[in-house]
Design a protein around this motif. Sequence first.
Motif, PDB file in Angstrom:
ATOM      1  N   GLU A   1      20.368  18.002  72.833  1.00 49.91           N
ATOM      2  CA  GLU A   1      20.920  19.357  72.794  1.00 49.91           C
ATOM      3  C   GLU A   1      21.865  19.582  73.963  1.00 49.91           C
ATOM      4  O   GLU A   1      22.949  20.169  73.803  1.00 49.91           O
ATOM      5  N   ASP A   2      21.446  19.101  75.162  1.00 48.48           N
ATOM      6  CA  ASP A   2      22.331  19.246  76.326  1.00 48.48           C
ATOM      7  C   ASP A   2      23.640  18.513  76.112  1.00 48.48           C
ATOM      8  O   ASP A   2      24.716  18.993  76.491  1.00 48.48           O
ATOM      9  N   PHE A   3      23.543  17.332  75.468  1.00 53.04           N
ATOM     10  CA  PHE A   3      24.760  16.571  75.193  1.00 53.04           C
ATOM     11  C   PHE A   3      25.661  17.322  74.214  1.00 53.04           C
ATOM     12  O   PHE A   3      26.882  17.397  74.400  1.00 53.04           O
ATOM     13  N   LEU A   4      25.062  17.897  73.164  1.00 52.45           N
ATOM     14  CA  LEU A   4      25.854  18.638  72.186  1.00 52.45           C
ATOM     15  C   LEU A   4      26.515  19.858  72.808  1.00 52.45           C
ATOM     16  O   LEU A   4      27.619  20.254  72.422  1.00 52.45           O
ATOM     17  N   ARG A   5      25.850  20.454  73.758  1.00 47.92           N
ATOM     18  CA  ARG A   5      26.401  21.663  74.372  1.00 47.92           C
ATOM     19  C   ARG A   5      27.454  21.374  75.433  1.00 47.92           C
ATOM     20  O   ARG A   5      28.110  22.302  75.919  1.00 47.92           O
ATOM     21  N   SER A   6      27.638  20.118  75.798  1.00 49.12           N
ATOM     22  CA  SER A   6      28.584  19.790  76.863  1.00 49.12           C
ATOM     23  C   SER A   6      30.017  20.036  76.405  1.00 49.12           C
ATOM     24  O   SER A   6      30.347  19.902  75.221  1.00 49.12           O
ATOM     25  N   ASP A   7      30.862  20.408  77.341  1.00 46.46           N
ATOM     26  CA  ASP A   7      32.265  20.681  77.032  1.00 46.46           C
ATOM     27  C   ASP A   7      32.974  19.438  76.508  1.00 46.46           C
ATOM     28  O   ASP A   7      33.843  19.514  75.623  1.00 46.46           O
ATOM     29  N   THR A   8      32.604  18.256  77.047  1.00 46.77           N
ATOM     30  CA  THR A   8      33.256  17.020  76.608  1.00 46.77           C
ATOM     31  C   THR A   8      32.979  16.746  75.135  1.00 46.77           C
ATOM     32  O   THR A   8      33.876  16.387  74.364  1.00 46.77           O
TER      33      THR A   8
ATOM     34  N   ARG B   1      32.102  18.926  72.803  1.00 47.14           N
ATOM     35  CA  ARG B   1      32.777  19.925  71.962  1.00 47.14           C
ATOM     36  C   ARG B   1      34.256  19.602  71.815  1.00 47.14           C
ATOM     37  O   ARG B   1      34.830  19.707  70.719  1.00 47.14           O
ATOM     38  N   ALA B   2      34.885  19.205  72.935  1.00 49.68           N
ATOM     39  CA  ALA B   2      36.313  18.897  72.884  1.00 49.68           C
ATOM     40  C   ALA B   2      36.570  17.689  71.990  1.00 49.68           C
ATOM     41  O   ALA B   2      37.531  17.661  71.210  1.00 49.68           O
ATOM     42  N   THR B   3      35.695  16.672  72.069  1.00 50.43           N
ATOM     43  CA  THR B   3      35.869  15.479  71.240  1.00 50.43           C
ATOM     44  C   THR B   3      35.698  15.805  69.765  1.00 50.43           C
ATOM     45  O   THR B   3      36.454  15.329  68.904  1.00 50.43           O
ATOM     46  N   LEU B   4      34.696  16.626  69.451  1.00 53.65           N
ATOM     47  CA  LEU B   4      34.485  17.022  68.062  1.00 53.65           C
ATOM     48  C   LEU B   4      35.676  17.801  67.523  1.00 53.65           C
ATOM     49  O   LEU B   4      36.132  17.585  66.396  1.00 53.65           O
ATOM     50  N   THR B   5      36.173  18.727  68.320  1.00 54.68           N
ATOM     51  CA  THR B   5      37.310  19.541  67.878  1.00 54.68           C
ATOM     52  C   THR B   5      38.532  18.679  67.609  1.00 54.68           C
ATOM     53  O   THR B   5      39.245  18.860  66.612  1.00 54.68           O
ATOM     54  N   GLU B   6      38.773  17.697  68.488  1.00 54.22           N
ATOM     55  CA  GLU B   6      39.916  16.807  68.300  1.00 54.22           C
ATOM     56  C   GLU B   6      39.727  15.933  67.062  1.00 54.22           C
ATOM     57  O   GLU B   6      40.675  15.673  66.312  1.00 54.22           O
ATOM     58  N   ALA B   7      38.489  15.515  66.815  1.00 50.38           N
ATOM     59  CA  ALA B   7      38.218  14.637  65.681  1.00 50.38           C
ATOM     60  C   ALA B   7      38.384  15.359  64.350  1.00 50.38           C
ATOM     61  O   ALA B   7      38.647  14.732  63.316  1.00 50.38           O
ATOM     62  N   LEU B   8      38.233  16.701  64.335  1.00 52.37           N
ATOM     63  CA  LEU B   8      38.387  17.438  63.088  1.00 52.37           C
ATOM     64  C   LEU B   8      39.802  17.316  62.540  1.00 52.37           C
ATOM     65  O   LEU B   8      40.018  17.395  61.332  1.00 52.37           O
ATOM     66  N   ALA B   9      40.766  17.143  63.446  1.00 53.37           N
ATOM     67  CA  ALA B   9      42.154  17.068  63.006  1.00 53.37           C
ATOM     68  C   ALA B   9      42.561  15.657  62.605  1.00 53.37           C
ATOM     69  O   ALA B   9      43.243  15.453  61.605  1.00 53.37           O
ATOM     70  N   ASP B  10      42.121  14.651  63.393  1.00 58.74           N
ATOM     71  CA  ASP B  10      42.605  13.297  63.104  1.00 58.74           C
ATOM     72  C   ASP B  10      41.511  12.242  63.234  1.00 58.74           C
ATOM     73  O   ASP B  10      41.817  11.068  63.297  1.00 58.74           O
ATOM     74  N   GLY B  11      40.279  12.669  63.292  1.00 55.48           N
ATOM     75  CA  GLY B  11      39.204  11.699  63.443  1.00 55.48           C
ATOM     76  C   GLY B  11      38.941  10.935  62.161  1.00 55.48           C
ATOM     77  O   GLY B  11      39.104  11.450  61.055  1.00 55.48           O
ATOM     78  N   ASP B  12      38.545   9.686  62.306  1.00 59.23           N
ATOM     79  CA  ASP B  12      38.227   8.853  61.147  1.00 59.23           C
ATOM     80  C   ASP B  12      37.029   9.422  60.402  1.00 59.23           C
ATOM     81  O   ASP B  12      35.971   9.634  60.987  1.00 59.23           O
ATOM     82  N   GLY B  13      37.189   9.657  59.120  1.00 60.32           N
ATOM     83  CA  GLY B  13      36.080  10.131  58.312  1.00 60.32           C
ATOM     84  C   GLY B  13      35.860  11.629  58.353  1.00 60.32           C
ATOM     85  O   GLY B  13      35.176  12.170  57.493  1.00 60.32           O
ATOM     86  N   LEU B  14      36.403  12.338  59.338  1.00 60.87           N
ATOM     87  CA  LEU B  14      36.221  13.791  59.425  1.00 60.87           C
ATOM     88  C   LEU B  14      37.369  14.530  58.747  1.00 60.87           C
ATOM     89  O   LEU B  14      37.142  15.451  57.970  1.00 60.87           O
TER      90      LEU B  14
END
Length: 778
Positions: free
Chosen positions: A487-494, A496-509
């Motif tokens: 949970e602490d890992f999911l809440r980290s800013d890093t 969240r930023a990686t997930l947000t970036e992956a939504l646009a051009d991430g493989d499979g997302l």
Amino acid sequence: MSPSPQHPARDTIPLGDIELHDNYLPALPAGDYRAEVTHALRTGQDDHAPVVGDTFTATQSFTVRGPQVTIDTGAVVARQPPDASTGRFAEVLPHVVLGDPMLPWERALEGAPPGTPWLALLVLTDDQLVGGTDAPTRTISGTVGQFLASDAAVLKPELKLEADLGDADPCAYIQVAATEFHAIAPRLDELRFLAHCRGANTGDRPILGLQEDGLFAVVVASRFPADAPPGSTTVTKNIVHLVSLEGHEKLLVDDPNFQGRTSVALLSLASWSFWAYPDLQADFADLAEGLTRTPDGAQAGREEMWLRLASPYPDGDATPAPQRHVARRLNDGYVPLPYLTRSGESTYGWYRGPLTPVLPVATAAAAQATTADALIGYDLAWGGFDLSLATAFETGRALALADAAFGQHLLAFKHAARNLVDTLYHQATSNHLPEDGDGPRTARAAFGALLDGSLLTTLGTPPGRPTDPWSPPTPAAPPADPAQALEDFLRSDTTRATLTEALADGDGLAEHFAPVVQWLGRLMLLYPVPFIHLVPDERMLPKESLRFFHLDPSWLDALVSGTLGIGAQSSRDTLQGQFVAASVRAAAARVAAAHRATLRGTTPDDPDPGGAAPEVSGLLLRSALVSGWPNLAVRAVDPGGAELPILRMDHLAPNVLLCLFDGLPAMVELREPQEGFRFGVEDHGVIPLRNMLPPRPPANLRLGEQIGTSVTFPVLDHLRTGTSGRVLNLDSLVPALRAALDAAHGTTVGPIGPADLAMQMVKVPEAIHFTGPDGDRG
């Protein structure tokens, strides 16, 4: 073949203005053609030089296809007067608006000059038609072979069918008594004045699935509707047919030869009927004015124009507390509905849909909810339940489960996001992977670092015997609380930023992200939401009513929460979904804001990424205005007079229109569509003359502006003689109108064409304005 580019009229003409054109001629009318090319070889350059051998000839036959016996069902954009309407239509020339601006000129009539339409609009009464008694408009359904079959009593057209048509193809036709046809049919040289082309901006109209390019063809009748004598209360049925005149050219003269036949057969491409009433009944102005009145006929106040039930109790200090509580709930847009609790008890609950009469206050709980029960409100003071947001949550959940394709994309998206998080977490916690500067630890980065180091040097050195005993790396100690660590890992800013970036051009997302947000964008515009959830009680939107509302953002948040909640199998899925949902909601909101512009093929305005979410408002119209004028124009402006973007404008039923505005309007206008306004004469059979020249001193009148209230022309002085109906004699009308315009302008205005006649005969589109309190809220 690639489609033709859209005409710029639909977006370049200011809203409310029109362009008038005489016609829109095709390069080649429909029909069969033959191209022949010859080639000769000569002994010299002189044209008289002897030809060597035979002349070479090549012939190619081709056909330009065009409608001949039927037209598309969606070709007719508007009819005037509306189908099945009743009103004071005696002074209105019926006309039909066609979505294809070239259709009236796609075929050529024999002996007619270019610009002559092959279509005409005939206004008839029951006694003028023969047969077809089983149809409301006396239309006969059959085949092309039956229509063209020789008949001793019926004169058929001399029609040359196109190569793709056969005797078995279906068609519809009518039979008109020969003497009546001669009385009402336009003459061949009059036809060109009875059709023209109009350009209009279509940004304030429902799209209705049309190929909207801003240009429309209009075919006008030359006969005024029949009505009862003044003072009578009898309605008169008029039947209108859009007919083909191809093959009947010989009859469009002053003294036609009917060859002993008693009736004439004509292809009917569209038809409708209406009733003309001596007194003012259901025309646009009367229907629009009726929207401002209560069921008992009294003038409605602003407070009565909101979407809500009327309260039986006043909301005042003198009202008992329980009744005042009910009044406040009803005034806020709530409806009491039966509610069966989980324990089996029957009670009632308050429900309010997304369309509210008050500006709602957003709550964060709606976007964070994971169950419908978490959104049930309970009033401790009155013991009542508020089930509005819980219903929204369950609605979103049910709609998502009902759409198998969306469910598959959503589950695949969640699975891909879970795999990405697992990979990121492994990279963050593994002690087998060295740090890659400030970036994540990956096997690829570790191998790259090894290549950049002394690997190649080591490979070229003879192996030595190790002196120290080897032991594998010691695994990292597992976290004391793995769930908390994740949970602490999911809440980290890093993360969240990686997930947000992956939504646009991430493989499979990105593969599944796009269809998910497209579906949610439509959901945020309420497309799949059942109407009963929007208007839970019919009394909120009675017949012939207009109701305004705000769009509740909390209701939409709960709706999306229910949708995104499907497929969650653990608390980890729920937590992960909450972090991803913010990006999903933002992307869906952008899709919703651009939805109508996307449908129209235009470029939406770029939203302000740092701006606050816009307030969305709208209206629901339940009226014969919607069915009678399906292309009804709706326009909203803010307090500064700027146009508010329309997010959605759709027919929910033949007589119900929903509009959503991006903002809160200070004024809303309902108006007859520019391309479908009325065409006829004012009272006493006159028309006001309009300016046909560029602005010039001293009046500086714009093109089309009325020259003066007293400068008129008596149209009804130019009718055919010897007919039972009022049929225009265009051979007399056009020259007389030109002389009147010359006199009114004080100079020669030039020849009168179809567009000029249309501009003079047009009746300005009627409109009604609704303004908010103090002109600042709609």
